[in-house]
Structures are given as structure tokens and as C-alpha cells.
Write a protein that holds these residues in place. Structure first.
Motif, PDB file in Angstrom:
ATOM      1  N   LEU A 202      -5.907   1.085  -8.187  1.00  0.00           N
ATOM      2  CA  LEU A 202      -5.350   0.962  -9.529  1.00  0.00           C
ATOM      3  C   LEU A 202      -6.169  -0.040 -10.342  1.00  0.00           C
ATOM      4  N   SER A 203      -6.025   0.006 -11.652  1.00  0.00           N
ATOM      5  CA  SER A 203      -6.670  -0.979 -12.506  1.00  0.00           C
ATOM      6  C   SER A 203      -5.793  -2.232 -12.610  1.00  0.00           C
ATOM      7  N   ILE A 204      -6.385  -3.299 -13.136  1.00  0.00           N
ATOM      8  CA  ILE A 204      -5.669  -4.560 -13.353  1.00  0.00           C
ATOM      9  C   ILE A 204      -5.619  -4.825 -14.850  1.00  0.00           C
TER      10      ILE A 204
ATOM     11  N   VAL B 154      -4.881  -6.077  -4.113  1.00  0.00           N
ATOM     12  CA  VAL B 154      -3.886  -5.005  -4.202  1.00  0.00           C
ATOM     13  C   VAL B 154      -4.457  -3.806  -4.957  1.00  0.00           C
ATOM     14  N   ALA B 155      -5.168  -4.078  -6.042  1.00  0.00           N
ATOM     15  CA  ALA B 155      -5.749  -2.998  -6.850  1.00  0.00           C
ATOM     16  C   ALA B 155      -6.721  -2.155  -6.031  1.00  0.00           C
ATOM     17  N   GLU B 156      -7.500  -2.800  -5.186  1.00  0.00           N
ATOM     18  CA  GLU B 156      -8.438  -2.056  -4.341  1.00  0.00           C
ATOM     19  C   GLU B 156      -7.695  -1.211  -3.312  1.00  0.00           C
TER      20      GLU B 156
ATOM     21  N   LYS C  24       0.809  -1.221   0.000  1.00  0.00           N
ATOM     22  CA  LYS C  24       0.000   0.000   0.000  1.00  0.00           C
ATOM     23  C   LYS C  24       0.842   1.271   0.000  1.00  0.00           C
ATOM     24  N   SER C  25       1.995   1.233   0.638  1.00  0.00           N
ATOM     25  CA  SER C  25       2.829   2.435   0.737  1.00  0.00           C
ATOM     26  C   SER C  25       3.827   2.566  -0.414  1.00  0.00           C
ATOM     27  N   GLU C  26       3.860   1.572  -1.308  1.00  0.00           N
ATOM     28  CA  GLU C  26       4.792   1.622  -2.445  1.00  0.00           C
ATOM     29  C   GLU C  26       4.197   2.462  -3.576  1.00  0.00           C
ATOM     30  N   LYS C  27       5.057   2.956  -4.443  1.00  0.00           N
ATOM     31  CA  LYS C  27       4.603   3.865  -5.508  1.00  0.00           C
ATOM     32  C   LYS C  27       4.366   3.116  -6.818  1.00  0.00           C
ATOM     33  N   ILE C  28       3.594   2.057  -6.710  1.00  0.00           N
ATOM     34  CA  ILE C  28       3.258   1.245  -7.883  1.00  0.00           C
ATOM     35  C   ILE C  28       2.215   1.978  -8.717  1.00  0.00           C
ATOM     36  N   THR C  29       2.398   1.987 -10.023  1.00  0.00           N
ATOM     37  CA  THR C  29       1.451   2.686 -10.897  1.00  0.00           C
ATOM     38  C   THR C  29       0.704   1.757 -11.853  1.00  0.00           C
ATOM     39  N   HIS C  30       1.201   0.536 -12.043  1.00  0.00           N
ATOM     40  CA  HIS C  30       0.532  -0.416 -12.938  1.00  0.00           C
ATOM     41  C   HIS C  30       0.541  -1.808 -12.315  1.00  0.00           C
TER      42      HIS C  30
END
Length: 215
Positions: free
Chosen positions: A77-79, A71-73, A49-55
Motif C-alpha cells: 500500500l502507499s503511505i 507495513v506498507a511494504e 498482513k492478513s487484515e483488510k487495510i486499504t489506506h
């Protein structure tokens, strides 16, 4: 510039907990998560949750989509469903090409799925161990290049987690990565070189798989 690629294996699956499920299942090679698997998926989501994932890219099998959805929720983010991250289509495990839910059906179940995404790499039944590693490795390289320098998450299976890691860092991943259920691999691009920072971390889980089964 640097880049981070996270690679997660799906959480525990129903047929690992209840092997008899396979006998009457409509899609016997596409099991859902078990009850404790859903717990693991939420723990993975909290870890990231605290990581800067964008995809987020996920194998289109139900258990990987369910894991990615948690994770997406959490990250809003989208999947993107990527067939290149699919299960090892091993004829010794599967007597025929595995039947999966269609993308429109999955989209109805999981609104976070990006229906506009087109998979980059195909997975063809049957395939050898070398072929799944090559296919998932090619997928990891392709997605990392497309998304550079953004952080991405790949949600895959035991063999394709290992193959994806090998596709970035090379043969060293074969002996160092331990892709247990819902584990996390972190690969970091520093200059021209990809380095393994996490090799199958499970510190976010309250329940850890003791014997790794690459399915």
C-alpha cells in the motif's frame, strides 16, 4: 455498515536507546528508529498482513514513516503523510519547532509515499496537551469519515495515538488505551458507536517497552 480503524504507535526510537544521539543530531527532534525498532516495525507489519487495510496514514516524522513503511511494504500500500497525526509539539520537550525531512526527501527514501496526498489537519508549534488530543482526534474522525467504510491504519506517536482513539471513542480511551511503543489499538464502528477492541496490544512483539514514554 461497520468500519475498522487501526492506530499504531511508532516502534522504538534511536534516542531512547542512545540518549547521546540527541547531542550531535542534525534534526534532534526527529530521531530514526533504533535497530530493535526496525525489528518491531516488521513484527507489526506481519501482525497486520492478513487484515483488510486499504489506506495507511502516517505522521511525517521519520520514526513514524519508517514504521509505516514496513507495513506498507508488507501490504503493498502507499503511505499518506498526515500532519494531523504528528508528535505532540510540546515546548517543554522542544525548544523550537522540530525540523523534519521534507516530503520530497522522504519520498526519495520511501517510494511508497503518496506525493499527491494533501494533509487534512495542521499541527502548530507550540501546543498544549489538550490541543494535541483535539488535533489528533479531529484527524482520526476526518480520515475515518473520508475512507468509510474501508479499514485504515494511522501510525502516530504516544500522545497522538491516545488523542486519535479519544477522538473516536471519547473519554474512555484516556484510561483504557496504553500506547506503548509499536502497540496496536483497534477501534470498530458498530452502528452509530465506536468501540475499543484492542487497547494497546503488543502480543506481536518479542520485546515490549516497560515504561511508557509519550514521545
Amino acid at each position: 455498515m461497520s468500519q475498522i480503524v487501526w492506530i499504531a504507535r511508532h516502534a522504538n526510537r534511536l534516542d531512547f536507546v542512545n540518549p547521546d544521539w540527541f547531542l550531535t543530531a542534525e534534526r534532534r527532534y526527529d530521531p530514526p528508529l533504533s535497530d530493535d525498532g526496525f525489528v518491531q516495525a516488521k513484527q507489526l507489519a506481519q501482525r497486520l498482513k492478513s487484515e483488510k487495510i486499504t489506506h495507511i496514514f502516517a505522521s511525517p516524522f521519520l520514526r513514524t514513516v519508517q514504521t509505516a513503511n514496513a507495513v506498507a511494504e508488507a501490504l503493498d500500500l502507499s503511505i499518506k503523510l498526515e500532519t494531523g497525526l504528528s508528535e505532540w509539539l510540546n515546548p517543554e520537550w522542544m525548544t523550537e519547532e522540530p525540523e523534519r525531512l521534507s516530503t520530497p526527501t522522504l519520498k526519495k527514501l520511501f517510494p511508497k509515499i503518496d506525493h499527491s496526498y494533501t494533509p487534512r489537519i495542521a499541527a502548530k508549534y507550540p501546543e498544549t496537551h489538550e490541543q494535541v488530543r483535539a488535533r489528533s482526534g479531529q484527524t482520526a474522525r476526518c480520515l475515518a469519515t473520508e475512507c468509510f467504510p474501508e479499514q485504515i491504519l494511522l501510525v502516530a506517536h504516544g500522545a497522538s495515538v491516545l488523542g486519535a482513539a479519544m477522538g473516536l471513542v471519547g473519554e474512555v480511551a484516556k484510561t483504557e488505551v496504553k500506547a506503548s511503543l509499536c502497540s496496536l489499538v483497534k477501534v470498530v464502528l458498530q452502528g452509530p458507536e465506536w468501540l475499543l477492541e484492542l487497547k494497546g496490544d503488543t502480543s506481536h512483539l518479542t520485546q515490549v517497552e516497560e515504561v511508557i514514554r509519550f514521545a
